[in-house]
Design a protein around this motif. Structure first.
Motif, short mmCIF file in Angstrom:
data_model
loop_
_atom_site.label_atom_id
_atom_site.label_comp_id
_atom_site.label_asym_id
_atom_site.label_seq_id
_atom_site.Cartn_x
_atom_site.Cartn_y
_atom_site.Cartn_z
N THR A 49 37.45 37.62 36.16
CA THR A 49 36.42 39.24 37.26
C THR A 49 35.37 38.71 36.20
N ASN A 52 33.35 36.04 37.56
CA ASN A 52 32.95 36.55 38.72
C ASN A 52 31.32 37.59 38.26
N SER A 88 33.24 41.76 43.42
CA SER A 88 32.92 42.07 42.32
C SER A 88 32.83 43.43 42.57
N ASN A 99 38.92 36.07 43.66
CA ASN A 99 37.77 35.82 42.77
C ASN A 99 38.03 33.99 42.27
#
Length: 295
Positions: A49, A52, A88, A99
């Motif tokens: 994440t 991202n 996100s 993701n």
């Protein structure tokens, strides 16, 4: 070195990635904000994440500035998935399959941009370098000072990313509010351990300041980086103001939250300021074609 700006940016993101892996592996589940995993799976999940946001967002700017190949187009397309609403989000810090494309795009962007722009350096004295001739301007005093301020502002978040509290630092820790509880939420530290959107904003702003040193800089890249600079500063200012001023009781009002795009006056302000930065950078590049430009 024409590769220096992008390499410095990637090193900054890489250092935070290493800290992310170590912190989200080491701390127990629930030990970081809105994240309930730990160990190897926690480290991998939060790293994805992180790739991202903010990494893929910054990668688009670097690809626009120095990307010249089909691989750059592919990396950019994959990174753009991170812009899709809900991909996100601070409500979904645990990685999902959605993701994965942007994470892959961010990694590919490192490979594509690490060598910097292709082509020869622009010769000194040439007014209109061809697209294949690229140079790097010297950073001016204002730009250097801005990077220094960003680094100082990031100290509480850097310490948090490592998994500790900023107020535990010697001397400077006396000025930082971190482990103290959030007013009204005694279980939540003022600056929780782990990653912060304020740190992400500063990374985005630093990306814009460094990558915009390339000359000539294509208009789409200049426009994107100008927006990235204003956006990054805005979200960092809001996050830092809340943690270090509002939670300290020194003020009661919050700065506008522009983390997510919206039809709002704060976002209108972001766009106007980005346009001002764009015009300023364009003017500087036209004004000093015979020597490296600083800002």
């Amino acid at each position: 070195m024409r590769s220096l700006p992008v390499r410095v940016v990637w090193i900054i993101f890489g250092v935070v990635l290493v800290a992310t892996i170590a912190t989200y592996w080491r701390l127990p589940a629930g030990g970081t904000y809105q994240f309930d995993d730990s160990g190897p799976s926690g480290a991998v999940s939060r790293s994805i994440t992180y790739l991202n946001f903010p990494v893929a967002i910054a990668a688009v700017g670097m690809l626009l500035a120095v990307g010249r190949s089909r691989w750059a187009v592919l990396a950019g397309a994959l990174c753009l998935v991170a812009f899709w609403p809900g991909v996100s989000s601070d409500d979904h810090l645990t990685a999902r399959w959605i993701n994965l494309p942007a994470a892959v795009g961010a990694v590919l962007a490192v490979i594509v941009t690490w060598q910097g722009p292709s082509g020869r350096p622009a010769p000194r004295g040439r007014r209109d370098p061809s697209p294949g001739m690229v140079s790097v301007a010297r950073p001016g005093t204002v730009r250097v000072l801005a990077l220094g301020v960003l680094a100082a502002w990031a100290v509480p978040w850097i310490v948090a990313a490592i998994g500790f509290y900023g107020n535990d630092l010697p001397i400077v820790g006396r000025l930082i509010r971190a482990a103290q509880p959030t007013p009204g939420e005694p279980a939540l530290a003022s600056v929780h351990r782990g990653l912060h959107e304020g740190l992400f904003g500063l990374q985005l702003a630093a990306t814009a300041l460094l990558v915009s040193l390339y000359r000539p800089l294509r208009r789409p890249a200049r426009a994107y980086l100008a927006g990235l600079l204003v956006y990054g500063v805005a979200i960092s200012a809001a996050d830092g103001w809340n943690e270090q001023v509002v939670k300290r009781g020194a003020a009661s009002f919050q700065l506008p939250n522009v983390l997510y795009p919206a039809l709002s006056w704060p976002w209108a302000g972001v766009l106007v300021l980005a346009a001002v930065v764009y015009v300023s950078w364009s003017w500087q590049e036209r004004r000093s074609p015979r020597s490296p430009v600083g800002t």
